[in-house]
Design a protein around this motif. Structure first.
Motif, PDB file in Angstrom:
ATOM      1  N   THR A  85       0.871  -1.190   0.000  1.00 52.48           N
ATOM      2  CA  THR A  85       0.000   0.000   0.000  1.00 52.48           C
ATOM      3  C   THR A  85       0.905   1.236   0.000  1.00 52.48           C
ATOM      4  O   THR A  85       1.705   1.425   0.918  1.00 52.48           O
ATOM      5  CB  THR A  85      -0.926   0.041   1.238  1.00 52.48           C
ATOM      6  N   PRO A  86       0.811   2.070  -1.047  1.00 46.57           N
ATOM      7  CA  PRO A  86       1.715   3.228  -1.173  1.00 46.57           C
ATOM      8  C   PRO A  86       1.413   4.336  -0.164  1.00 46.57           C
ATOM      9  O   PRO A  86       0.357   4.343   0.489  1.00 46.57           O
ATOM     10  CB  PRO A  86       1.439   3.727  -2.603  1.00 46.57           C
ATOM     11  N   MET A  87       2.327   5.256  -0.061  1.00 49.49           N
ATOM     12  CA  MET A  87       2.143   6.457   0.738  1.00 49.49           C
ATOM     13  C   MET A  87       0.840   7.152   0.319  1.00 49.49           C
ATOM     14  O   MET A  87       0.531   7.223  -0.874  1.00 49.49           O
ATOM     15  CB  MET A  87       3.329   7.401   0.495  1.00 49.49           C
ATOM     16  N   LEU A  88       0.052   7.586   1.284  1.00 52.02           N
ATOM     17  CA  LEU A  88      -1.210   8.309   1.081  1.00 52.02           C
ATOM     18  C   LEU A  88      -2.351   7.426   0.561  1.00 52.02           C
ATOM     19  O   LEU A  88      -3.446   7.923   0.276  1.00 52.02           O
ATOM     20  CB  LEU A  88      -1.046   9.522   0.138  1.00 52.02           C
ATOM     21  N   ASP A  89      -2.126   6.099   0.453  1.00 48.46           N
ATOM     22  CA  ASP A  89      -3.174   5.195  -0.046  1.00 48.46           C
ATOM     23  C   ASP A  89      -4.366   5.159   0.898  1.00 48.46           C
ATOM     24  O   ASP A  89      -5.510   5.046   0.484  1.00 48.46           O
ATOM     25  CB  ASP A  89      -2.597   3.779  -0.186  1.00 48.46           C
ATOM     26  N   TYR A 102       0.663   9.439   5.921  1.00 45.42           N
ATOM     27  CA  TYR A 102       2.061   9.478   5.444  1.00 45.42           C
ATOM     28  C   TYR A 102       2.792   8.205   5.869  1.00 45.42           C
ATOM     29  O   TYR A 102       3.734   8.231   6.651  1.00 45.42           O
ATOM     30  CB  TYR A 102       2.751  10.746   5.950  1.00 45.42           C
ATOM     31  N   LYS A 103       2.272   7.091   5.361  1.00 47.05           N
ATOM     32  CA  LYS A 103       2.877   5.799   5.644  1.00 47.05           C
ATOM     33  C   LYS A 103       2.694   4.902   4.435  1.00 47.05           C
ATOM     34  O   LYS A 103       1.781   5.098   3.632  1.00 47.05           O
ATOM     35  CB  LYS A 103       2.249   5.142   6.874  1.00 47.05           C
ATOM     36  N   GLU A 104       3.572   3.921   4.300  1.00 45.00           N
ATOM     37  CA  GLU A 104       3.398   2.870   3.316  1.00 45.00           C
ATOM     38  C   GLU A 104       3.348   1.548   4.071  1.00 45.00           C
ATOM     39  O   GLU A 104       3.863   1.446   5.195  1.00 45.00           O
ATOM     40  CB  GLU A 104       4.521   2.882   2.271  1.00 45.00           C
ATOM     41  N   GLY A 105       2.695   0.556   3.471  1.00 46.90           N
ATOM     42  CA  GLY A 105       2.505  -0.687   4.193  1.00 46.90           C
ATOM     43  C   GLY A 105       2.574  -1.900   3.285  1.00 46.90           C
ATOM     44  O   GLY A 105       2.705  -1.802   2.064  1.00 46.90           O
ATOM     45  N   TYR A 106       2.465  -3.063   3.920  1.00 45.35           N
ATOM     46  CA  TYR A 106       2.456  -4.321   3.175  1.00 45.35           C
ATOM     47  C   TYR A 106       1.606  -5.324   3.942  1.00 45.35           C
ATOM     48  O   TYR A 106       1.865  -5.617   5.114  1.00 45.35           O
ATOM     49  CB  TYR A 106       3.880  -4.873   3.003  1.00 45.35           C
TER      50      TYR A 106
END
Length: 334
Positions: A85-89, A102-106
């Motif tokens: 999941t990209p930044m700002l998704d 302001y995070k990215e995830g998996y």
């Protein structure tokens, strides 16, 4: 900090700490019950996951997020919510956020082969994995952690059952955590200063969707909780990281199940300019589990507040409400 966060004005909360190695079950139940009535947040230590594995998961977490964006986007989350999941998704608090988080995830869920009938369920299916050439041993480490975290979650659920005056194995049944929806989510917050006054957050204010969440964090402070969301102004308190342990919180599903006796508390991530890594493990019952008021949580004076609903229906709607439509990324996976 200028017009950013007034860090000195925000205190740190004190949370109960539950040792899964303590043979005094009554003590653990009392500590957990007090925490669940007060804030729905508590620490769990002595859980049996080695510090070596915890360190390895964090190291592998960082290795993935250090990859070029073009590589990560090839593993973009799919319709089963597996992958990047990209930044700002994600936008968890649309009323107060000017952008997304302001995070990215998996996301890594329960692994079910595509040819298995169970794979037709919304939250079961095959995971997406970076190739061994790019990240050797990454899959192996994540799968081991997923198994271990589920074991810990089931131990915590047993204490929760006793705190709700249920049989200790209430949540162990097949329709409950015997066939769980268990999702590991790796998280990376970029080194940015949050500014709540301007609607800029690492993660917007939200409560978790499901049963319980186990959160492991690095040593960078960022998580804040608000024990009374109806208060004006809201009072936010920091939760200190705990080395090797978990910050555990109850989700909305358990609040609903307990007829609002146990608390699912608003929380957010507010950043001070340092990068932050954390690993969340979300645990829910089976897809077909009917979430309805527990027998020990209702009476003539306190009738059920919510109608029954299946776990999968409830979760599907919550994911849809907080994540960007995948068609927004239609050109990014090429």
């Amino acid at each position: 900090m200028g017009d950013g966060v007034e860090w000195s004005c925000i205190s740190r909360t004190n949370l109960n700490c539950i040792s899964l190695g303590d043979p005094d079950t009554k003590k653990s139940v009392a500590l957990l019950k007090q925490a669940c009535l007060d804030s729905g947040f508590f620490y769990v230590v002595d859980h049996g996951i080695s510090q070596e594995l915890m360190d390895d998961v964090f190291a592998q977490n960082k290795k993935f997020f250090d990859l070029p964006t073009s590589v990560k986007m090839k593993l973009l989350r799919n319709e089963k919510n597996r992958g990047y999941t990209p930044m700002l998704d994600e936008i968890l608090d649309p009323e107060n956020q000017v952008n997304g988080d302001y995070k990215e995830g998996y996301y890594i869920g329960v692994e079910v082969p595509k040819d298995d009938p169970q794979a037709n369920k919304p939250f079961y299916g095959s995971n997406q994995w970076p190739s061994d050439e790019i990240l050797p041993k990454w899959k192996e480490v994540m799968e081991q952690y997923h198994r271990e975290a589920l074991r810990v979650a089931k131990l915590v659920a047993r204490i929760i059952a006793l705190a709700l005056n249920l049989e200790e194995d209430f949540f162990d049944r097949p329709k409950m955590l015997g066939e769980p929806i268990a999702t590991l989510r790796l998280l990376h917050y970029e080194g940015q200063v949050s500014n709540p006054a301007k609607g800029v957050y690492g993660a917007g204010a939200h409560s978790d969707y499901g049963l319980i969440t186990l959160l492991a964090t690095d040593d960078v402070v960022g998580l804040q909780i608000c024990k009374d969301s109806s208060a004006q102004p809201q009072v936010w308190e920091y939760v200190a990281p705990v080395k090797g342990g978990f910050i555990v919180n109850l989700g909305d599903m358990l609040e609903r199940w307990s007829n609002c006796i146990f608390r699912s508390t608003l929380h957010r991530v507010v950043l001070d300019g340092r990068e932050r890594y954390s690993i969340a493990y979300f645990v829910e019952p089976s897809h077909d589990c009917i979430v309805e008021c527990l027998p020990t949580c209702k009476s003539e004076s306190n009738p059920p507040k919510f109608p029954p609903i299946t776990c999968s229906t409830y979760l599907s709607q919550r994911y849809k409400d907080t994540h960007a439509d995948l068609t927004a990324y239609s050109d990014s996976k090429a």
